[in-house]
Write an enzyme that holds these catalytic residues in place. Structure first.
Site, PDB file in Angstrom:
ATOM      1  N   GLY A  83      -3.242   1.353   1.520  1.00 27.12           N
ATOM      2  CA  GLY A  83      -4.091   1.181   2.703  1.00 27.12           C
ATOM      3  C   GLY A  83      -5.376   0.433   2.392  1.00 27.12           C
ATOM      4  O   GLY A  83      -5.947  -0.224   3.268  1.00 27.12           O
ATOM      5  N   GLU A 115      -4.452  -3.089   2.591  1.00 27.43           N
ATOM      6  CA  GLU A 115      -4.209  -3.411   4.013  1.00 27.43           C
ATOM      7  C   GLU A 115      -5.537  -3.545   4.774  1.00 27.43           C
ATOM      8  O   GLU A 115      -5.691  -4.427   5.619  1.00 27.43           O
ATOM      9  CB  GLU A 115      -3.312  -2.341   4.640  1.00 27.43           C
ATOM     10  CG  GLU A 115      -1.891  -2.430   4.088  1.00 27.43           C
ATOM     11  CD  GLU A 115      -0.999  -1.255   4.485  1.00 27.43           C
ATOM     12  OE1 GLU A 115      -1.470  -0.103   4.410  1.00 27.43           O
ATOM     13  OE2 GLU A 115       0.156  -1.489   4.864  1.00 27.43           O
TER      14      GLU A 115
HETATM   15  N1  DAK Z   1      -5.070   9.562  -2.404  1.00 22.25           N
HETATM   16  C1  DAK Z   1      -5.721  10.699  -2.743  1.00 22.25           C
HETATM   17  N2  DAK Z   1      -6.433  10.841  -3.884  1.00 22.25           N
HETATM   18  C2  DAK Z   1      -6.486   9.785  -4.713  1.00 22.25           C
HETATM   19  C3  DAK Z   1      -5.827   8.564  -4.425  1.00 22.25           C
HETATM   20  C4  DAK Z   1      -5.096   8.465  -3.187  1.00 22.25           C
HETATM   21  N3  DAK Z   1      -4.468   7.345  -2.787  1.00 22.25           N
HETATM   22  N4  DAK Z   1      -6.045   7.687  -5.438  1.00 22.25           N
HETATM   23  C5  DAK Z   1      -6.833   8.362  -6.331  1.00 22.25           C
HETATM   24  N5  DAK Z   1      -7.097   9.609  -5.895  1.00 22.25           N
HETATM   25  C6  DAK Z   1      -7.911  10.647  -6.531  1.00 22.25           C
HETATM   26  C7  DAK Z   1      -7.135  11.320  -7.665  1.00 22.25           C
HETATM   27  O1  DAK Z   1      -6.297  12.335  -7.151  1.00 22.25           O
HETATM   28  C8  DAK Z   1      -8.282  11.872  -8.482  1.00 22.25           C
HETATM   29  O2  DAK Z   1      -8.797  13.018  -7.841  1.00 22.25           O
HETATM   30  P1  DAK Z   1      -8.995  14.408  -8.655  1.00 22.25           P
HETATM   31  O3  DAK Z   1      -7.689  14.691  -9.278  1.00 22.25           O
HETATM   32  O4  DAK Z   1     -10.058  14.063  -9.673  1.00 22.25           O
HETATM   33  O5  DAK Z   1      -9.428  15.380  -7.624  1.00 22.25           O
HETATM   34  C9  DAK Z   1      -9.329  10.778  -8.362  1.00 22.25           C
HETATM   35  O6  DAK Z   1      -9.019  10.075  -7.166  1.00 22.25           O
HETATM   36  C10 DAK Z   1      -9.319   9.803  -9.524  1.00 22.25           C
HETATM   37  O7  DAK Z   1      -8.013   9.287  -9.632  1.00 22.25           O
HETATM   38  P2  DAK Z   1      -7.207   9.229 -11.022  1.00 22.25           P
HETATM   39  O8  DAK Z   1      -7.612  10.366 -11.886  1.00 22.25           O
HETATM   40  O9  DAK Z   1      -5.782   9.089 -10.685  1.00 22.25           O
HETATM   41  O10 DAK Z   1      -7.795   7.874 -11.619  1.00 22.25           O
HETATM   42  P3  DAK Z   1      -7.087   6.901 -12.649  1.00 22.25           P
HETATM   43  O11 DAK Z   1      -8.148   5.936 -13.034  1.00 22.25           O
HETATM   44  O12 DAK Z   1      -6.378   7.667 -13.734  1.00 22.25           O
HETATM   45  O13 DAK Z   1      -5.952   6.153 -11.830  1.00 22.25           O
HETATM   46  C11 DAK Z   1      -5.098   4.904  -9.906  1.00 22.25           C
HETATM   47  C12 DAK Z   1      -6.336   5.252 -10.792  1.00 22.25           C
HETATM   48  C13 DAK Z   1      -5.614   4.079  -8.728  1.00 22.25           C
HETATM   49  C14 DAK Z   1      -4.101   4.082 -10.719  1.00 22.25           C
HETATM   50  C15 DAK Z   1      -4.448   6.231  -9.427  1.00 22.25           C
HETATM   51  O14 DAK Z   1      -5.454   7.073  -8.878  1.00 22.25           O
HETATM   52  C16 DAK Z   1      -3.390   5.988  -8.383  1.00 22.25           C
HETATM   53  O15 DAK Z   1      -2.285   5.614  -8.698  1.00 22.25           O
HETATM   54  N6  DAK Z   1      -3.726   6.314  -7.118  1.00 22.25           N
HETATM   55  C17 DAK Z   1      -2.785   6.226  -6.017  1.00 22.25           C
HETATM   56  C18 DAK Z   1      -2.498   4.782  -5.639  1.00 22.25           C
HETATM   57  C19 DAK Z   1      -1.482   4.705  -4.505  1.00 22.25           C
HETATM   58  O16 DAK Z   1      -0.351   5.121  -4.617  1.00 22.25           O
HETATM   59  N7  DAK Z   1      -1.947   4.173  -3.359  1.00 22.25           N
HETATM   60  C20 DAK Z   1      -1.115   4.081  -2.170  1.00 22.25           C
HETATM   61  C21 DAK Z   1      -1.243   5.333  -1.356  1.00 22.25           C
HETATM   62  S1  DAK Z   1      -0.212   5.334   0.097  1.00 22.25           S
HETATM   63  C22 DAK Z   1      -1.087   4.438   7.657  1.00 22.25           C
HETATM   64  C23 DAK Z   1      -1.904   3.443   7.155  1.00 22.25           C
HETATM   65  C24 DAK Z   1      -1.935   3.220   5.805  1.00 22.25           C
HETATM   66  C25 DAK Z   1      -1.198   4.018   4.942  1.00 22.25           C
HETATM   67  C26 DAK Z   1      -0.414   5.018   5.448  1.00 22.25           C
HETATM   68  C27 DAK Z   1      -0.366   5.248   6.807  1.00 22.25           C
HETATM   69  N8  DAK Z   1      -1.011   4.641   9.076  1.00 22.25           N
HETATM   70  C28 DAK Z   1      -1.797   3.778   9.973  1.00 22.25           C
HETATM   71  C29 DAK Z   1      -0.218   5.657   9.638  1.00 22.25           C
HETATM   72  C30 DAK Z   1      -1.306   3.765   3.526  1.00 22.25           C
HETATM   73  C31 DAK Z   1      -0.618   4.451   2.595  1.00 22.25           C
HETATM   74  C32 DAK Z   1      -1.081   4.398   1.194  1.00 22.25           C
HETATM   75  O17 DAK Z   1      -2.024   3.740   0.876  1.00 22.25           O
END
Ligand code: DAK
Length: 274
Positions: free
Chosen positions: A125, A128
């Site tokens: 997001g 996006e």
């Molecule tokens: N959501 C929630 N928390 C998140 C997060 C996320 N997307 N990304 C990071 N965090 C949080 C982690 O949980 C952690 O929190 P604590 O555990 O300390 O409480 C903190 O941020 C630091 O993250 P990391 O410890 O993981 O940090 P690293 O440096 O080790 O890793 C990383 C960074 C960016 C590689 C990793 O955090 C990661 O992979 N994050 C998720 C990336 C991801 O999958 N993003 C896509 C998410 S799905 C919609 C519109 C849009 C969307 C959906 C619906 N509608 C209009 C209906 C979009 C969907 C998405 O984006």
């Protein structure tokens, strides 16, 4: 210039005091700055944060003292995506009822130019949201990605469409199907961003560009933005007619008279947005 503070202007949203963004209405003359401010979660976009962006943009769009808007995160993350923890337990019916698209559509309909100042993680997001903006200025550390596939979903806020139109099918497929990231320099080569600058400068460069745009006629800027965006939605022929109508309309503005008179008189135009 780039110091962001909760200014008095934030008090003007008393019913909906922002918790997850910082808003500064005059970071430069006629330039407002919205900073995503959930740094401990890498600016993960929860529903509340998105509503705050939407509300701020509605307010800024209606405010004549604002002509261009910069949206940034921080050096480490523009935004690492929608808040996965908030979404994890939801059903399709929950998602339908929440109808987050209302919020995203409202952001997309902002008439004033939006400049994303992007650094670090710009995923899901976050990517996006950056692509909804009209211009993206990236720091050299920015990384773009649509990694939703890694958590069993797919992009839902334009990622499969805007990204594909910008970087082409094959690259978009790599990112959307493989969850591959794209570093800033590659994003520049593909036209996803307009500029890559050292990390110390991405925000100030975005504010500088916003200031440059803010010097122009705000009506002409709005019409021009609207016309460029039509190139994504209409056939060339339809879009050319759309452009033509906006072009004619600008001759009904005082700003057009001022702009052309100033040129003839060899002075700087003073656009009033009339
Ligand atoms: N959501 C929630 N928390 C998140 C997060 C996320 N997307 N990304 C990071 N965090 C949080 C982690 O949980 C952690 O929190 P604590 O555990 O300390 O409480 C903190 O941020 C630091 O993250 P990391 O410890 O993981 O940090 P690293 O440096 O080790 O890793 C990383 C960074 C960016 C590689 C990793 O955090 C990661 O992979 N994050 C998720 C990336 C991801 O999958 N993003 C896509 C998410 S799905 C919609 C519109 C849009 C969307 C959906 C619906 N509608 C209009 C209906 C979009 C969907 C998405 O984006």
């Amino acid at each position: 210039m780039t110091t962001i503070a909760r200014g008095a202007d934030i008090e003007r949203l008393p019913d909906n005091m922002p918790q997850f963004i910082l808003l500064h209405k005059q970071v430069a003359p006629y330039v407002a700055h919205i900073q995503l401010n959930r740094p401990d979660k890498l600016n993960a976009l929860n529903l509340e944060l998105m509503l705050e962006i939407k509300d701020a943009l509605i307010e800024l769009d209606a405010d004549d003292s604002v002509r261009a808007i910069v949206i940034s995160g921080n050096d480490k993350a523009f935004a690492a995506g929608a808040d996965i923890k908030q979404m994890a337990g939801r059903t399709a019916v929950d998602m339908l009822k929440i109808d987050q698209f209302k919020t995203w559509d409202s952001i997309r309909k902002t008439r004033k130019p939006l400049i994303a100042a992007v650094s670090g993680y710009t995923f899901g997001g976050g990517c996006e949201l950056a692509m909804i903006c009209d211009i993206i200025i990236a720091s050299e550390t920015a990384q773009f990605g649509q990694p939703e596939i890694n958590i069993g979903i797919m992009p839902g806020a334009g990622g499969t469409q805007r990204l594909t139109r910008i970087v082409g099918k094959s690259k978009a497929m790599e990112m959307v199907l493989g969850g591959q990231f794209m570093p800033a320099e590659e994003a520049l080569r593909h036209g996803l961003v307009s500029r890559v600058v050292p990390i110390e400068h991405y925000l100030s460069e975005a504010v500088k560009l916003a200031s440059l745009i803010a010097e122009k006629s705000p009506i002409a800027v709005q019409m021009a933005k609207e016309s460029v965006l039509k190139s994504y939605e209409m056939s060339l022929q339809e879009a050319l007619y759309f452009e033509r109508k906006n072009f004619y309309m600008l001759f009904a503005t005082e700003d057009q008279k001022e702009g052309m008179t100033a040129f003839v008189e060899k002075r700087k135009a003073d656009f009033k947005g009339q």
